[in-house]
Motif scaffolding. Structure first.
Motif, PDB file in Angstrom:
ATOM      1  N   VAL A  15       0.841  -1.201   0.000  1.00  0.00           N
ATOM      2  CA  VAL A  15       0.000   0.000   0.000  1.00  0.00           C
ATOM      3  C   VAL A  15       0.873   1.247   0.000  1.00  0.00           C
ATOM      4  N   TYR A  28      -7.718  -6.543  -6.283  1.00  0.00           N
ATOM      5  CA  TYR A  28      -7.277  -5.561  -5.291  1.00  0.00           C
ATOM      6  C   TYR A  28      -8.101  -5.708  -4.004  1.00  0.00           C
ATOM      7  N   ILE A  29      -9.410  -5.784  -4.154  1.00  0.00           N
ATOM      8  CA  ILE A  29     -10.289  -5.929  -2.988  1.00  0.00           C
ATOM      9  C   ILE A  29     -10.104  -7.301  -2.338  1.00  0.00           C
ATOM     10  N   LEU A  32      -6.961  -7.442  -0.147  1.00  0.00           N
ATOM     11  CA  LEU A  32      -7.071  -6.673   1.095  1.00  0.00           C
ATOM     12  C   LEU A  32      -8.014  -7.307   2.110  1.00  0.00           C
ATOM     13  N   ASN A 241      -8.013   1.767  -8.391  1.00  0.00           N
ATOM     14  CA  ASN A 241      -7.355   1.339  -7.158  1.00  0.00           C
ATOM     15  C   ASN A 241      -6.607   2.483  -6.484  1.00  0.00           C
ATOM     16  N   ALA A 245      -6.383   3.950  -2.746  1.00  0.00           N
ATOM     17  CA  ALA A 245      -5.105   3.635  -2.104  1.00  0.00           C
ATOM     18  C   ALA A 245      -4.454   4.893  -1.534  1.00  0.00           C
ATOM     19  N   HIS A 279     -15.905   1.392  -3.168  1.00  0.00           N
ATOM     20  CA  HIS A 279     -14.549   0.831  -3.296  1.00  0.00           C
ATOM     21  C   HIS A 279     -13.665   1.215  -2.111  1.00  0.00           C
ATOM     22  N   SER A 283     -11.879  -1.361   0.559  1.00  0.00           N
ATOM     23  CA  SER A 283     -10.423  -1.383   0.695  1.00  0.00           C
ATOM     24  C   SER A 283      -9.978  -1.442   2.145  1.00  0.00           C
TER      25      SER A 283
END
Length: 745
Positions: A15, A28-29, A32, A241, A245, A279, A283
């Motif tokens: 990250v 990505y999700i 995490l 993302n 992020a 999103h 995250s």
């Protein structure tokens, strides 16, 4: 314990370094939230029907991806899917599942379906090959219209998602209506239905797309229109993302003491909703509260805050100002972060909102920010302890340049205080190109891609930024129309009686767009000055047609004196800072027989729910809305006998005083043949996509299930369509004036 401490060291390093964004949105999700059972078993989505843990949500992604693979809705097949999402968890499942198969996804506005030409333009320009529509977003009549275009536009599949609602006494009538609507939808030929597809293709192998970031992975839309459709903004996987992020790298977002839970208050078609409300909490391993059919507003909303322990509040500036005026006591102690954007919030208004929050037990203060869909949402953020109206500092990973239009030179923030155009660079910036069409341009500065926001900012001593206004030489509204201030000023100043003038870009909160305001100084006084300005505008834009009327300002201010700069020109920057407080007038063309025969100047009285001026595309939207109302009303008369008196606007709803006072049985609710939700969604899409919801008008809230008041306020005048603010908006969007008074045809 702060959330960043819950992630394994390996993920925290990815990250912080930014390498974690170099993957698909779905993976990505998953990365995490898949490293332990605690995260997998945490609730990801709270909906009106049921809750979904991350484990269950990921399983849904797989099931949907199996269907899309079987139908070859994949990257290899060059698929671009348009989704009409509504407020449905199923639409979120479809979005991430399509990302798994590598298909591009475009989140659509409902209004773009209504007009045949606009619909054709959308499909053609965005290259949409397949459609996915929530059953809560469409009627059988509209579905037939869409199906009729399937072969001509080359649409491969039309899939209807089915959303269920929780059974309860207060929802019984509404649920019956939804079930009836779904049965009617299933009678339409040429359409596929997701429940049957899930059964038919369960266990099919998933055709995964490339692991590399795709430039048009997800297409969002702004509230304005360009090229005849709402402006599409293609974002890459890494861009989507990075949009969240950078907030994970922001110190303010590392201070949450409990799970990050947000409330989806608008449809996920823009950056605010999809990126910041969905999103982002995903995250952080948090949750998203998705309302049954449409957002609940007013005091009823805060019951949900307590029920679901909502900790992240994202709200527009208008909503915040209204919030501070609520004459009730509510428990806001669970909110940890309040983000406001989408408009200007003065230092005074910010102070009043913070007082309200403190009075109701909230320890958090308002954090002002700046962002745009083209840069992947929020990119500049202030700190909650600031008392001024600064929009703050660039977030980690965001680079800013200040363009001095006098020197024609770019500066960095650390070059010291100055004013200039705001240029933004980030991994999240859109490339602006979709299906081979360039919808907006980026500029290369010092070897990096920047987007010109056309916003003018001031760099302060501490490096923070303040929003000043729009750029001087010209400015661009949401539709992409470029208003050439110099051209307008030169033409107006050449008219008889005009001493000086300046065209100033002002941000209209209600329209969520920039509109031109003409500041004028004349050689006359009182009523005579009004006549001078009126004649000048009519001559330039209509009689002599020196400039296209699309450049006509919707507002004007007649001042005794206008400030000038060192070059002797009208200083629009001083004007933009509100140094002139003279009365505003709405510019109203008078039409007869389709021609403009005069121009009137009408005193503009500020009030919430009032629109002084509207771009042409919004007038067209409202015209479609009126046609929609008439068509639905005729259908009710012909097809729904016995549901109230013929011609009654909302037959059979039964609330005493509904539109035609006294019709129906007081307090009784019967399923509506007329669906109010498309009307609500269209208002939201047209005029207040980012910062307002139609339910908030005049501080009143209505249940979209029954039309009954939810906040205990005394209502005079019946149902929601009797609300004067809403009726005003419909008329003003269509005419940008009082229809009966000035628009004779």
């Amino acid at each position: 314990m702060a959330y960043e401490l819950k992630f394994p060291d390996k993920i925290k390093k990815r990250v912080d370094s930014g390498t974690i964004i170099e993957q698909k949105v779905w993976s990505y999700i998953k990365e995490l939230n898949s490293f332990d059972d605690e995260h997998l078993d945490a609730v990801a989505i709270y909906s009106g029907y049921r809750d979904y843990t991350y484990r269950q949500m990921f399983r849904k992604w797989d099931l949907y991806a199996e269907v899309f693979s079987a139908l070859d809705m994949t990257e290899k097949n060059k698929t671009c899917v348009g989704i009409l999402p509504g407020f449905a968890p199923e639409a979120i499942f479809a979005l991430y599942a399509l990302n798994m198969t590598g298909a591009s996804v475009s989140m659509l506005h409902f209004i773009d379906i209504m007009d045949a030409a606009r619909w054709d333009s959308l499909i053609e320009k965005e290259g949409i090959t397949d459609l996915i529509i929530s059953d809560r977003k469409i009627t059988p009549d509209f579905l037939r219209r869409v199906v009729a275009t399937k072969k001509r536009l080359g649409i491969r599949n039309i899939i209807i998602l089915h959303s269920r609602s929780r059974n309860s006494m207060d929802m019984e009538g509404h649920n019956a209506k939804e079930k009836a609507n779904y049965k009617l939808l299933k009678q339409v030929r040429g359409v596929l239905f997701m429940p049957e597809l899930l059964d038919q293709y369960e266990g099919m192998p998933i055709k995964y797309g490339s692991k590399k970031s795709k430039e048009d992975a997800i297409v969002l839309h702004t509230s304005g229109t360009t090229n005849g459709i709402h402006k599409p903004v293609p974002l890459s996987d890494r861009g989507v993302n990075e949009s969240v992020a950078r907030l994970m790298r922001c110190e303010q977002f590392k201070k949450f003491k409990k799970r990050m839970v947000s409330y989806l208050e608008m449809e996920p078609i823009g950056s605010y909703a999809l990126l910041d409300m969905i999103h982002l909490p995903f995250s952080f391993g948090g949750g998203v509260v998705i309302p049954n059919n449409a957002p609940v507003m007013g005091p009823a909303l805060f019951n949900l805050f307590e029920k679901y322990d909502i900790s992240l509040m994202i709200v527009g500036t208008v909503g915040l100002e209204m919030l501070s005026k609520l004459p009730i006591q509510i428990d806001l102690s669970g909110i940890e972060f309040i983000f406001s954007g989408g408009g200007y919030l003065s230092a005074h208004s910010k102070k009043m909102v913070n007082k309200f929050l403190k009075r109701n037990g909230c320890k958090a203060k308002v954090t002002i920010g700046y962002g745009a869909t083209e840069v992947g949402g929020a990119c500049i953020l202030s700190t909650p302890d600031r008392a001024d109206d600064a929009i703050g500092f660039p977030l980690p990973g965001v680079k800013v340049k200040i363009y001095d239009d006098q020197e024609e030179k770019y500066y960095d923030i650390n070059d010291g205080p100055r004013e200039g155009g705001l240029m933004i660079s980030s991994a999240s910036v859109s490339g602006g190109v979709l299906n081979g069409i360039e919808f907006f341009k980026t500029e290369v500065v010092d070897g990096e891609k920047y987007i010109n926001t056309f916003d003018r900012v001031r760099v302060n001593e501490d490096g923070s930024l303040n929003y000043v206004g729009r750029m001087n030489k010209y400015f661009v509204n949401n539709e992409g129309i470029r208003f050439d201030a110099g051209l307008v000023e030169t033409a107006i100043e050449a008219q008889k009686g005009i001493v000086a003038c300046g065209l100033v870009p002002m941000y209209d909160k209600m329209l969520h767009d920039t509109v031109p305001v003409l500041y004028v100084q004349t050689n006359a006084k009182g009523e005579k000055s009004l006549e001078v300005v009126k004649n000048a505008i009519f001559n330039v834009f209509f009689k002599d047609q020196k400039i296209k009327d699309t450049n006509m300002p919707g507002l004007c201010v007649i001042a005794d004196n206008l400030p000038t700069n060192s070059a002797g020109k009208v200083d629009i920057y001083q004007i933009a800072l509100n140094v002139i407080n003279d009365q505003k007038y709405s510019v109203k063309p008078v039409r007869r027989g389709g021609n403009v025969v005069d121009v009137k100047l009408k005193l503009s009285i500020p009030m919430f729910g009032k629109v002084d001026t509207a771009p042409e595309e919004l007038r067209g939207d409202a015209k479609l809305l009126k046609e929609f109302v008439e068509r639905e009303r005729e259908m009710n008369r012909d097809n729904m006998p016995g549901q109230g008196m013929p011609g009654q606007f909302m037959p059979g709803q039964g609330m005493s005083g509904q539109f035609m006072p006294g019709q129906g049985m007081p307090g009784q609710f019967m399923p509506l043949p007329f669906d109010l939700r498309p009307i609500m969604n269209m208002f939201q899409n047209m005029a207040m996509q980012q910062s307002q919801n139609i339910n908030q008008m005049n501080g009143q809230n209505y249940s979209q299930q029954s039309g009954m008041p939810q906040n205990g306020f005394d209502m005079q005048g019946g149902n929601i369509m009797n609300n004067i603010s809403i009726c005003d908006i419909m008329a003003m969007l269509f005419n940008a004036s009082n229809e009966d008074e000035y628009y004779e045809d």
